[in-house]
Scaffold this motif. Structure first.
Motif, PDB file in Angstrom:
ATOM      1  N   ASN A  59       4.156 -77.829 -65.168  1.00 53.20           N
ATOM      2  CA  ASN A  59       4.472 -76.931 -63.912  1.00 53.20           C
ATOM      3  C   ASN A  59       5.894 -76.549 -63.323  1.00 53.20           C
TER       4      ASN A  59
ATOM      5  N   LEU B 147       7.615 -80.683 -58.950  1.00 55.58           N
ATOM      6  CA  LEU B 147       6.252 -80.871 -59.147  1.00 55.58           C
ATOM      7  C   LEU B 147       4.951 -81.551 -59.936  1.00 55.58           C
TER       8      LEU B 147
ATOM      9  N   GLU C 269       1.201 -87.075 -57.516  1.00 52.90           N
ATOM     10  CA  GLU C 269       1.190 -86.650 -56.313  1.00 52.90           C
ATOM     11  C   GLU C 269       2.306 -87.945 -54.810  1.00 52.90           C
TER      12      GLU C 269
ATOM     13  N   ASN D  56       5.564 -87.620 -56.121  1.00 53.74           N
ATOM     14  CA  ASN D  56       6.396 -86.568 -55.204  1.00 53.74           C
ATOM     15  C   ASN D  56       6.662 -87.071 -53.834  1.00 53.74           C
TER      16      ASN D  56
ATOM     17  N   HIS E 266       4.729 -80.985 -54.641  1.00 52.97           N
ATOM     18  CA  HIS E 266       2.936 -80.556 -55.180  1.00 52.97           C
ATOM     19  C   HIS E 266       2.032 -81.585 -54.908  1.00 52.97           C
TER      20      HIS E 266
ATOM     21  N   ILE F 123       3.271 -77.597 -51.933  1.00 52.96           N
ATOM     22  CA  ILE F 123       2.641 -77.271 -53.082  1.00 52.96           C
ATOM     23  C   ILE F 123       0.951 -77.214 -53.503  1.00 52.96           C
TER      24      ILE F 123
ATOM     25  N   SER G 237      -2.280 -77.403 -55.188  1.00 49.20           N
ATOM     26  CA  SER G 237      -2.250 -76.571 -56.484  1.00 49.20           C
ATOM     27  C   SER G 237      -4.215 -76.103 -56.877  1.00 49.20           C
TER      28      SER G 237
ATOM     29  N   PHE H  97       2.126 -71.683 -59.916  1.00 43.24           N
ATOM     30  CA  PHE H  97       3.115 -72.244 -59.814  1.00 43.24           C
ATOM     31  C   PHE H  97       4.363 -71.171 -60.335  1.00 43.24           C
TER      32      PHE H  97
END
Length: 675
Positions: A117, A228, A232, A235, A265, A288, A290, A495
Motif C-alpha cells: 500500500n 498504511l 488497522e 495504524n 489506513h 484512508i 480502503s 492508494f
C-alpha cells in the motif's frame, strides 16, 4: 551459495592439510579445514599451511583462487546489503539538507512501514506532474523482531529486522527515496519521548540518521505521515502515540508554520472518528478507508448509480420498476457496497392527491439479497449497531456458499428480477469465477431486456487484466449491451494521490454543505440575523465552514454524533446529485431543461420525497432509529418515517423544505461536470 563455497573450501583444505600430524587424525583434519574455510569469508587465506606439493599444481591453485575470490565476493555483497542502504540514506539526507537552502517549499512524505500500500501511494506521489515531493520510508519491525533496549543483537546493530522488504528495495531506489529502519515498533504504549524531535531516536533509528532526519523534517513547508499497514490497530496505535507526543497542539508536529497531516489506513466509523478527534492534531488526521474508497469509486461514477438500471419517468421524477440487488461477500467492502445500493436505490414510485388533500406517496419496492457463508456471525454483528435494519423486509440474508447447488438454483429463480450484483469477496480469483458464473446465468436464463449491472471488486492489477479478458469474452455474446460489468477497488487506484487528496475526497462535500448553508439560511433566520449570516457566509469558504462545524460541536457525545451524521449526509448528498439529475432528466449544460426542472414545483417536491427516502436509508445505515423525540446521543430521530406519514405530521412536515432545498441545489449549474 555461501554454504556451497564453504563446502568446497573444506574439501580444498582437507586435501591440502592431509600431511604430518593431521594425516592420521581425521577429527583434527576436518576441524582445521572447516576453520580455514570459514576464514575465507573474511579475506584470509591459509595457503602457506597447505602442503608444498599442491603449490605447484595448476589445477589446485586455480580452484583455490576461484573459491577464495567467490567467498570474498559473497562477504562484500553481504556487507553492502547491511551497510549500503543506511549509508546511502545518510548521504541522501545530507543532500536534502543542503538543497533545502534553495528550496524552502518542498514537501516530504514519510511512510511508516514498508508494504505494498505504501509503495503504491509513494509511486503516485513521485509521478505528480509539476510537484517535487521527497519520500522517506521507515521500516518498522514486526512483533517477532522488536528490539528491546536491554538486548543487543547483530540485527539490532545492522537494522536488518523484517527482511521481507527486500522485494521493495528496487522500487524504493527507483523513486530516489530514503529508506531507514527502526529498532522498535511505533506504538502508543511503546513511545517514551515527550518531544517530536526525539521521535526517531526513541524508535531506535540508525544513529547516523536520527538527528539528521529531525533537522530535515523541521525545514519542510509540508510534511505528511502515512500509516498504511493492513493492520488497522497498529495504524491507530501509531496515530495515538503521535497525538500523545503533540499534546495540545492542533496544527503541526514540528513547527507552527508547517503544514502537517497524517493519513491512517482504518475504517471510517464512529469509534475511530472519536479517537482521532481527541486532543492533539485533532484536525490533521485523515482516514484512508480502503473499503469505503472502493465503493466511493462507484458513487462518483454516474453510470454505476442504481437509477441507471430502473425505469425512470423524468417528467414526474418517479421510477416505475422495482430495484433488486445482490451483494456477494459481506466483509468490509461488502458492507459498504450494501450501504451504497440500499441508500442510492431508494426511489419514489408514485405521488398522487390523497383524500385529505395531502400528497399520497408510494415508495418504489426495493430488495437486496446478501450472500455470505458466514452470515450467522456477520449479520448479528452488523445489525447490532443498526437496529433500524433488523426488521427491514427489503433485505434478505442468504447464509450459503456460492459453490452450492442451492445458490445456483436460487440465483436462477431471481435472475430476471436483478438490477445490480456486487461481488466483494476477498479473493480476486474467486471474484472472477463468480462474475463469470453470473454472466453465464444472465445470458442463459435472463429473458427481460433491462440491463444487469455487475460490480466486481478486483484488488490487484494483474487480476484486473484477467477480469477484463473475461468481460470481453461475455461482451461478444452480449451484443445488445444487456450486461454492464464494472471493475472497482484496485489497490493501485485506491492508494494513489488522485484518490486520497483532500480536494477529491472532501471538496464536493464541503462545497455542498457551504452552498446548502447559504440556500437554507432564509428557512430558519429572518431580518437582521439573516442578513448578518448571509454576509458572514459570503466572506467565508467551504473549508472554513466545514472546520468551524467540527470545532464548535465537539464538547459532548450529542455534538460528536451530530457532526458525524451531518458530515456523512453531506458526503452522500454530494454524489447523489448524479441520481437526482437522472431522475429529472437533466444533462450538464442543458439550460432549458434546468429552468424547466427548477420551475416545476411538483417535480421538485417528488424528488424531495425521494431525498427523504435516501436520508432515511443513510440514517439507518449509521445506526439511527425512530424516536418520538430527537435525541442524537441515543441515535433516535422523529423524522425516520416514510414520506406518507411525514407529510401528515404537522410538526415534521416542514422538514421537507430542507429536502427540496437539497434538490434545487443539486440542479444548479455549479455542480455540472461531476461524472
Amino acid at each position: 551459495m555461501a554454504l556451497v563455497i564453504w563446502g568446497i573450501g573444506v574439501g580444498l583444505y582437507r586435501v591440502g592439510f592431509d600431511d604430518g600430524g593431521c594425516a592420521d587424525n581425521m577429527l583434527a583434519l576436518y576441524l582445521r579445514a572447516s576453520l580455514s574455510a570459514m576464514e575465507m569469508f573474511v579475506s584470509h587465506s591459509d595457503l602457506i599451511e597447505v602442503h608444498q606439493h599442491w603449490h605447484h599444481s595448476g589445477l589446485y591453485m586455480t580452484i583455490f583462487s576461484t573459491v577464495h575470490f567467490c567467498a570474498v565476493l559473497i562477504s562484500a555483497v553481504f556487507i553492502l546489503r547491511l551497510f549500503g542502504l543506511n549509508f546511502l540514506s545518510w548521504l541522501k539526507l545530507i543532500y536534502w539538507n543542503m538543497t533545502l537552502i534553495f528550496r524552502k517549499k518542498n514537501s516530504l512524505a514519510v511512510f511508516w512501514g514498508v508494504n505494498r500500500n505504501a509503495l503504491n501511494m509513494a509511486k503516485s506521489l513521485h509521478h505528480i506532474p509539476g510537484k517535487k515531493i521527497r519520500i522517506l520510508f521507515v521500516n518498522l519491525p514486526d512483533n517477532d523482531h522488536q528490539h528491546e533496549a536491554s538486548r543487543f543483537t547483530f540485527s539490532h546493530f545492522f537494522h536488518t529486522a523484517n527482511a521481507g522488504i527486500d522485494k521493495y528495495v528496487e522500487e524504493i531506489e527507483e523513486m530516489g527515496a530514503v529508506l531507514l529502519s527502526a529498532g522498535k515498533q511505533f506504538r502508543w504504549s511503546g513511545i517514551n519521548c515527550q518531544e517530536p524531535h526525539l521521535l526517531f531516536r526513541d524508535l531506535k533509528v540508525s544513529r547516523l540518521c536520527d538527528t539528521l532526519i529531525d533537522r530535515t523534517l523541521k525545514c519542510y513547508a509540508k510534511v505528511d505521515f502515512y500509516f498504511l499497514s493492513e493492520q488497522e490497530q497498529d495504524n491507530l496505535s501509531a496515530i495515538m502515540a503521535l497525538k500523545q507526543i503533540c499534546g495540545q497542539s492542533e496544527s503541526s508536529l514540528y513547527n507552527q508554520n508547517q503544514l502537517f497531516s497524517c493519513y491512517c489506513h482504518a475504517r471510517r466509523n464512529n469509534v475511530n472518528f472519536a479517537l482521532i478527534n481527541s486532543e492533539g492534531l485533532r484536525h490533521q488526521v485523515h482516514f484512508i478507508d480502503s473499503s469505503s474508497l472502493s465503493v466511493w469509486q462507484l458513487k462518483k461514477t454516474a453510470a454505476c448509480h442504481p437509477v441507471n438500471f430502473v425505469q425512470v419517468i423524468p417528467e414526474t421524477g418517479t421510477v416505475s420498476s422495482s430495484f433488486t440487488a445482490m451483494v456477494i461477500g459481506f466483509g468490509e467492502t461488502g458492507r459498504d457496497a450494501f450501504g451504497f445500493l440500499y441508500e442510492f436505490g431508494s426511489f419514489v414510485a408514485q405521488v398522487s392527491p390523497g383524500d385529505d388533500g395531502i400528497d399520497r406517496i408510494i415508495a418504489q419496492k426495493k430488495k437486496i439479497y446478501v450472500v455470505d457463508p458466514n452470515l450467522k456471525t456477520l449479520r448479528a454483528e452488523y445489525l447490532s449497531d443498526r437496529p433500524g435494519l433488523r426488521n427491514d423486509g427489503s433485505v434478505e440474508w442468504w447464509n450459503t456458499l456460492t459453490e452450492e447447488d442451492s445458490f445456483s438454483g436460487r440465483l436462477e429463480k431471481i435472475i430476471n428480477e436483478l438490477n445490480c450484483v456486487a461481488i466483494t469477496v476477498g479473493d480476486d480469483e474467486t471474484a472472477i469465477l463468480l462474475a463469470a458464473k453470473i454472466c453465464h446465468a444472465a445470458i442463459r436464463y435472463r429473458t427481460v431486456s433491462e440491463k444487469l449491472a455487475l460490480f466486481v471488486r478486483i484488488r490487484h492489477k494483474e487480476q484486473k487484466a484477467k477480469m477484463m479478458a473475461v468481460k470481453d469474452y461475455f461482451d461478444r455474446y452480449n451484443p445488445e449491451g444487456h450486461l454492464f460489468v464494472h471493475l472497482f477497488g484496485c489497490n493501485e487506484e485506491i492508494f494513489s494521490y488522485n484518490t486520497l487528496r483532500r480536494d477529491i475526497l472532501e471538496t464536493r462535500a464541503m462545497s455542498f454543505f457551504y452552498r446548502y448553508s447559504q440556500e437554507t439560511a432564509e428557512l430558519w433566520l429572518e431580518g437582521e440575523k439573516l442578513r448578518s449570516e448571509q454576509e458572514r457566509l459570503s466572506k467565508s469558504s467551504p473549508y472554513k465552514e466545514w472546520m468551524k462545524r467540527r470545532k464548535e460541536k465537539n464538547s459532548s457525545v450529542k455534538e460528536h454524533y451530530t457532526v458525524f451524521y451531518q458530515e456523512e449526509q453531506d458526503r452522500s448528498n454530494a454524489w447523489h446529485i448524479l441520481t437526482k439529475r437522472k431522475l429529472a432528466g437533466l444533462e450538464d449544460g442543458d439550460e432549458v431543461r434546468r429552468n424547466e426542472c427548477l420551475s416545476d414545483a411538483h417535480l421538485i417536491r417528488t424528488i424531495g420525497y425521494g431525498e427523504h427516502l435516501r436520508w432515511n436509508a443513510k440514517m439507518y445505515l449509521m445506526g439511527f432509529e425512530y424516536g418520538d423525540q430527537k435525541m442524537i446521543e441515543r441515535k433516535q430521530h422523529p423524522c425516520l418515517v416514510d414520506c406518507d406519514q411525514l407529510v401528515r405530521n404537522k410538526l415534521q412536515r416542514d422538514t421537507l423544505r430542507y429536502d427540496e432545498a437539497v434538490v434545487r441545489l443539486s440542479m444548479s449549474k455549479e455542480f455540472d461536470n461531476m461524472k
